[in-house]
Every structure is written in C-alpha cells, then in structure tokens.
Design an enzyme around this catalytic site. Structure first.
Site, PDB file in Angstrom:
ATOM      1  N   LYS A 173      26.122  11.588  38.879  1.00 28.38           N
ATOM      2  CA  LYS A 173      26.336  12.866  38.185  1.00 28.38           C
ATOM      3  C   LYS A 173      27.698  12.824  37.526  1.00 28.38           C
ATOM      4  O   LYS A 173      28.588  12.100  37.970  1.00 28.38           O
ATOM      5  CB  LYS A 173      26.304  14.013  39.197  1.00 28.38           C
ATOM      6  N   ASP A 225      22.770  18.834  31.947  1.00 27.43           N
ATOM      7  CA  ASP A 225      22.809  19.716  33.114  1.00 27.43           C
ATOM      8  C   ASP A 225      23.432  21.023  32.589  1.00 27.43           C
ATOM      9  O   ASP A 225      23.473  21.225  31.372  1.00 27.43           O
ATOM     10  CB  ASP A 225      23.646  19.083  34.252  1.00 27.43           C
TER      11      ASP A 225
HETATM   12  P1  NDP Z   1      22.088  25.886  31.284  1.00 34.04           P
HETATM   13  O1  NDP Z   1      23.513  25.665  30.975  1.00 34.04           O
HETATM   14  O2  NDP Z   1      21.062  25.682  30.241  1.00 34.04           O
HETATM   15  O3  NDP Z   1      21.888  27.356  31.858  1.00 34.04           O
HETATM   16  C1  NDP Z   1      22.555  27.791  32.996  1.00 34.04           C
HETATM   17  C2  NDP Z   1      22.228  29.240  33.225  1.00 34.04           C
HETATM   18  O4  NDP Z   1      22.737  29.645  34.494  1.00 34.04           O
HETATM   19  C3  NDP Z   1      22.865  30.141  32.199  1.00 34.04           C
HETATM   20  O5  NDP Z   1      22.084  31.285  32.026  1.00 34.04           O
HETATM   21  C4  NDP Z   1      24.198  30.491  32.868  1.00 34.04           C
HETATM   22  O6  NDP Z   1      24.786  31.695  32.422  1.00 34.04           O
HETATM   23  C5  NDP Z   1      23.780  30.608  34.317  1.00 34.04           C
HETATM   24  N1  NDP Z   1      24.920  30.257  35.173  1.00 34.04           N
HETATM   25  C6  NDP Z   1      25.626  29.112  35.158  1.00 34.04           C
HETATM   26  N2  NDP Z   1      26.623  29.152  36.047  1.00 34.04           N
HETATM   27  C7  NDP Z   1      26.530  30.351  36.623  1.00 34.04           C
HETATM   28  C8  NDP Z   1      27.261  30.982  37.630  1.00 34.04           C
HETATM   29  N3  NDP Z   1      28.336  30.390  38.204  1.00 34.04           N
HETATM   30  N4  NDP Z   1      26.872  32.212  38.012  1.00 34.04           N
HETATM   31  C9  NDP Z   1      25.805  32.797  37.432  1.00 34.04           C
HETATM   32  N5  NDP Z   1      25.065  32.257  36.461  1.00 34.04           N
HETATM   33  C10 NDP Z   1      25.425  31.045  36.069  1.00 34.04           C
HETATM   34  O7  NDP Z   1      21.791  24.966  32.560  1.00 34.04           O
HETATM   35  P2  NDP Z   1      20.386  24.456  33.124  1.00 34.04           P
HETATM   36  O8  NDP Z   1      19.350  25.492  32.929  1.00 34.04           O
HETATM   37  O9  NDP Z   1      20.162  23.096  32.598  1.00 34.04           O
HETATM   38  O10 NDP Z   1      20.738  24.289  34.685  1.00 34.04           O
HETATM   39  C11 NDP Z   1      20.577  25.348  35.620  1.00 34.04           C
HETATM   40  C12 NDP Z   1      20.515  24.767  37.024  1.00 34.04           C
HETATM   41  O11 NDP Z   1      19.422  23.845  37.109  1.00 34.04           O
HETATM   42  C13 NDP Z   1      21.751  23.979  37.473  1.00 34.04           C
HETATM   43  O12 NDP Z   1      21.898  24.140  38.873  1.00 34.04           O
HETATM   44  C14 NDP Z   1      21.351  22.532  37.185  1.00 34.04           C
HETATM   45  O13 NDP Z   1      22.075  21.626  37.979  1.00 34.04           O
HETATM   46  C15 NDP Z   1      19.880  22.587  37.584  1.00 34.04           C
HETATM   47  N6  NDP Z   1      19.032  21.540  37.032  1.00 34.04           N
HETATM   48  C16 NDP Z   1      18.998  21.281  35.687  1.00 34.04           C
HETATM   49  C17 NDP Z   1      18.158  20.305  35.190  1.00 34.04           C
HETATM   50  C18 NDP Z   1      18.025  20.050  33.738  1.00 34.04           C
HETATM   51  O14 NDP Z   1      17.221  19.184  33.373  1.00 34.04           O
HETATM   52  N7  NDP Z   1      18.741  20.720  32.875  1.00 34.04           N
HETATM   53  C19 NDP Z   1      17.343  19.484  36.100  1.00 34.04           C
HETATM   54  C20 NDP Z   1      17.374  19.885  37.476  1.00 34.04           C
HETATM   55  C21 NDP Z   1      18.214  20.857  37.911  1.00 34.04           C
HETATM   56  P3  NDP Z   1      26.015  31.649  31.382  1.00 34.04           P
HETATM   57  O15 NDP Z   1      25.397  31.292  30.082  1.00 34.04           O
HETATM   58  O16 NDP Z   1      26.591  33.013  31.436  1.00 34.04           O
HETATM   59  O17 NDP Z   1      26.951  30.612  31.898  1.00 34.04           O
HETATM   60  O1  2IT Z   2      19.868  17.863  38.281  1.00 31.72           O
HETATM   61  C1  2IT Z   2      19.126  17.145  37.578  1.00 31.72           C
HETATM   62  O2  2IT Z   2      18.137  16.560  38.046  1.00 31.72           O
HETATM   63  C2  2IT Z   2      19.441  17.019  36.152  1.00 31.72           C
HETATM   64  N1  2IT Z   2      20.378  17.647  35.684  1.00 31.72           N
HETATM   65  C3  2IT Z   2      18.639  16.102  35.286  1.00 31.72           C
HETATM   66  C4  2IT Z   2      19.130  14.695  35.402  1.00 31.72           C
HETATM   67  C5  2IT Z   2      18.507  13.709  34.439  1.00 31.72           C
HETATM   68  O3  2IT Z   2      18.972  12.566  34.471  1.00 31.72           O
HETATM   69  O4  2IT Z   2      17.600  14.047  33.693  1.00 31.72           O
END
Ligand code: NDP
Ligand code: 2IT
Length: 418
Positions: A129, A169
């Site tokens: 990561k 992420d």
């Molecule tokens: P994005 O940046 O696209 O969206 C994140 C969302 O969560 C936004 O709405 C953001 O609000 C909100 N957010 C972030 N930090 C906080 C916080 N501290 N408190 C409250 N709300 C918060 O990220 P993703 O959707 O890609 O990721 C979301 C989660 O999913 C993370 O935990 C990530 O690690 C996990 N994840 C992501 C994957 C991926 O492929 N993208 C895969 C697997 C897991 P704001 O805009 O106000 O910051």
């Molecule tokens: O938390 C996760 O699994 C991710 N942010 C996606 C990682 C990836 O390599 O697609």
C-alpha cells in the site's frame, strides 16, 4: 481484546512495542491474531518457522519527500509512502491513498490487510500500500498533476509490472492514476502495466471502476442467500460517496434494494424515497462537489452535518464505504436496535473491534472488508493479466471471471475471516 494463546499474546506485545504510535496497524494485527488462535493451537510448525513474526514486519518501507509547486508558485512539501508488505505469492499489489490523515501507521495497516485480501482472490498478488498526506480536495487539476508527477518521480524506481503494481484508493481515482502513469512512462520509457485503474484508452480494464462496489454487493448477496435472504426490497444505508460507495449503491439498487443515505466527510444525506444516483455521480465524479449540494435539487431529502449520524437511520443492511473505524460500538448498537441484520464492509477496517463484537453478539451477518471489498483488487489482477497479454476483455468477460478468479465470492470465507 485479550488473546488466550501465550505465543500470540507475547508476539502482539512485542509488535506493539516495536510499532509505537501506530494504533491502526496494531488494531489490524490484533484482529488477525484473534482469528488465528485456533490455527496456532494446532499448527506448531507455523510457530517454529516464525511465519507470524514475518507477517507483522513489512518486507520494505519507503518514505520520501514530495515537493510540488502550487498555483501561487509556492513550493509545498508532502510526505510519500510505499509499504511493500509481502511478495510471497506475487508482486506487491495495493492502492495509493491521498488524504491528510495518511501516515506510516495507516499505510502499514492497509498493506497488512491487503496481503490477506489479495491471497483470498486466488490471483498471484502479494500485498502493499502507498499514499501521501496530500489532500486532493480543493486543489486544481494542475496542482494535482504536479503533485502526482513529483510523487512518481521518486516512486518509479521502486515499482514495476512484475515487482509492485499500485492502484487507486481514497483520494486516488482515474485522474491521479493517469498523471502517475504518464510520469512513470516518461521516466522509464516503458508502456507497461505498472499501475491499475488506468483509463480505458491506455490499458485500463472495463469493470475496474465498478469492481469494488459491485463486488461488495455480489459478496453480500451471496451472504444473504446463504441465510435465505436477499437485497430485494431492503433498505440500505451506505457511508461515503466515492468510488466504492457509488457503485455499491448502483448494484444494490439493481438487486432490488432501496439506498436511502450516502455521506462524505462533512455530513450525510437522507432521501427516504431512494437516492438519485445519476445526480450523485454528476456531483461527485464530474463536478467534485460536496454531498450537501444534493438537497438543492432534491428538496425532500435532508442533509445533516457530521458523519456518524448516518448509522442512526433505520435500515436492513449497512454498507460502510468511507473509512477506517467509522462504526464504533455505539453506532453498531443503534444499527442493531433499529433492525439492521447485515453489515458488509466496502471500506478497509470500518468497524472498530467493539462494533464487531456487537454484530457477533446479535447475530448480524457480517462481511469483513478483507473478503467483502476484494472485488476491486480482483479486477486489478485481471487488468494486470490483460496488460501482460496486450488484450482488452469486454465488461462481460471481466464480470464473468469473478467466480473463477476469486474465492471471495464463496460465502464460507466470511465465516473463516471474522
Ligand atoms: P474515494 O476517495 O473515492 O471516496 C471516499 C469517500 O469516503 C468520500 O465520500 C469521502 O468524503 C469519505 N471519507 C474519506 N475519509 C473520510 C473520513 N475520515 N471520514 C468520513 N468520510 C470520509 O475513496 P474510495 O471510495 O476508493 O475508498 C473508500 C474506502 O474503500 C477506503 O477505506 C478504501 O481503502 C476502501 N477500498 C477502496 C477500493 C478501491 O478500489 N477504490 C478497494 C477496496 C477498498 P470526502 O470527499 O469528504 O473526503
Ligand atoms: O484496498 C484495496 O483493495 C484497494 N484500494 C484496491 C487495490 C488494487 O490494487 O486494486
């Protein structure tokens, strides 16, 4: 959380001692150790080989300076990280988080969890990561580009398509991956699958954008089916409104559920008639605006400031898709009291250990993130395969590969992972 096994409790103590000031990392390790107690009781060979000692220590941790110039011509300096956690079964693989809260402990917890998640996909990917305390929010495209290029100017020497393959992420979407890919290509003179989540015109995979949210719902639907239930006609609350949340909402709706709430870090919207996802996409993906704006078009919906209140909305299914530790004991108790019977984690480690205990004590169907959100990295693995073969599969071909490419769809796993 008290471990009964002496070896595990001593190793946890040593790990705490060695990783001071990193509570999220310790939380992730403690959770895994707790689930491993029955294994360790039976497998003395794992103890003798020092497997767990190796698991709690990343193979390599890289910390670097990321200087960039803002729109006022001022030099800004952020800190960049890449934790290459484990390469036992394949190249390091995992996203890059851009958020002001990022420090070494966050990147280590995410890298640690990624090792298990990636192995669950059954694809040959190790775990890693990265990230930075840079906040893309409120920055111009030019500022984001200059940051991403500077970030890659150091990172490029540590990664490669057979060595370490970063992805998106929190805070890192297709725009940021595009800037990073361009800089990698320029520095190395190589067009190669070194990042996933790329744009479709330059090696990205159809289905990657949707993969984490869709995968979360495929997983949840399997979990529900195994218990004689389904998404149909259920009320769903989803936190976040980013990549994972939006496509979880899309698939849950397609499977017959009504999604009534979404949030961002400032507050949440509650729309009892079901959220208007087209408008959410416009607001979040195109205009990059706050979720608060939703009520300007939907006057029947409510906007409430603060994040945790979202869990007080009565629902059948809760899908936390924002960030770590967003559901604590109190929120979990309110969810249960209001009749919520399923929690599946789109975010990484969104439930505190105390919240998980509440789910388990109350018979809530619980899908831990390491399994429930593995759809994203699974399709990243499929993007790597397409890049290696210099082919592009159709959306259907990618979507179809989920059962064979990924054991996580098999519901037995969620029980093994609690
Ligand atoms: P994005 O940046 O696209 O969206 C994140 C969302 O969560 C936004 O709405 C953001 O609000 C909100 N957010 C972030 N930090 C906080 C916080 N501290 N408190 C409250 N709300 C918060 O990220 P993703 O959707 O890609 O990721 C979301 C989660 O999913 C993370 O935990 C990530 O690690 C996990 N994840 C992501 C994957 C991926 O492929 N993208 C895969 C697997 C897991 P704001 O805009 O106000 O910051
Ligand atoms: O938390 C996760 O699994 C991710 N942010 C996606 C990682 C990836 O390599 O697609």
């Amino acid at each position: 959380m008290a471990l009964k096994n002496h070896y595990l409790s001593e190793l946890l103590r040593a790990t705490i001692q060695r990783n001071k000031g990193e509570p999220e990392f310790i939380q992730a390790v403690a959770e895994v150790f707790e689930t491993l107690e029955p294994v360790i009781e039976k497998r003395q060979d794992l103890v003798e080989a020092g497997v767990l000692e190796r698991l709690v220590e990343p193979e390599r941790q890289i910390i670097f300076r990321v200087p960039w110039v803002d729109d006022n011509g001022k030099v800004q300096v952020n800190r960049g990280f890449r934790v290459q956690y484990n390469s036992a079964i394949g190249p390091y693989k995992g996203g890059i988080r851009l958020h002001p809260s990022v420090y070494l402990g966050i990147v280590k917890f995410l890298g640690f969890e990624q090792v298990f998640k990636n192995s669950l996909t059954t694809l040959p990917m190790g775990g890693g990561k990265g990230g930075s305390d840079f906040d893309p929010k409120g920055k111009s495209d030019g500022e984001v580009m200059r940051f991403c290029q500077s970030f890659m100017t150091e990172l490029y020497r540590h990664i490669g398509s057979t060595c370490d393959v970063p992805a998106g992420d929190t805070g890192t979407g297709a725009r940021e991956i595009g800037y990073m890919f361009g800089q990698y290509k320029r520095l190395t003179n190589e067009f190669t699958g070194v990042l996933t989540g790329k744009g479709l015109m330059y090696g990205g995979s159809l289905g990657r954008k949707e993969a984490t949210g869709y995968g979360l719902c495929y997983f949840t639907e399997e979990m529900l089916r195994a218990n004689g239930k389904s998404f149909k006609d259920k009320i769903v609350v989803i936190s976040g409104s980013g990549n994972v949340a939006i496509y979880a909402a899309e698939k849950a709706t397609e499977l017959g559920a009504k999604v009534v709430a979404l949030s961002d870090s400032a507050g949440y919207i509650y729309d009892p008639s079901g959220v208007d996802l087209d408008y959410i996409k416009q607001l979040k993906e195109v205009e990059r605006k706050r979720i608060k704006e939703y009520v300007s078009l939907h006057s029947d919906a409510k906007y409430i400031e603060g994040c945790t209140g979202i869990w007080t909305i009565p629902c059948d299914i809760a899908l936390p898709c924002a960030t770590q530790n967003e559901i604590d004991k109190k929120s979990a108790e309110i969810l249960v009291k209001n009749g919520c019977f399923t929690v599946a984690e789109g975010a990484n480690m969104p439930s505190t250990p105390e919240a998980i205990a509440v789910y388990l004590q109350n018979g809530v169907l619980y899908g831990p993130g390491k399994a429930a959100n593995a759809g994203g990295v699974t399709v990243s693995g499929l993007e790597m395969s397409q890049n290696s073969a210099r082919l592009s599969w159709t959306f259907e071909e990618v979507d179809e590969k989920k059962p064979q490419g990924s054991l996580v769809w098999k519901v037995t796993i969620w029980q093994a992972l609690i």
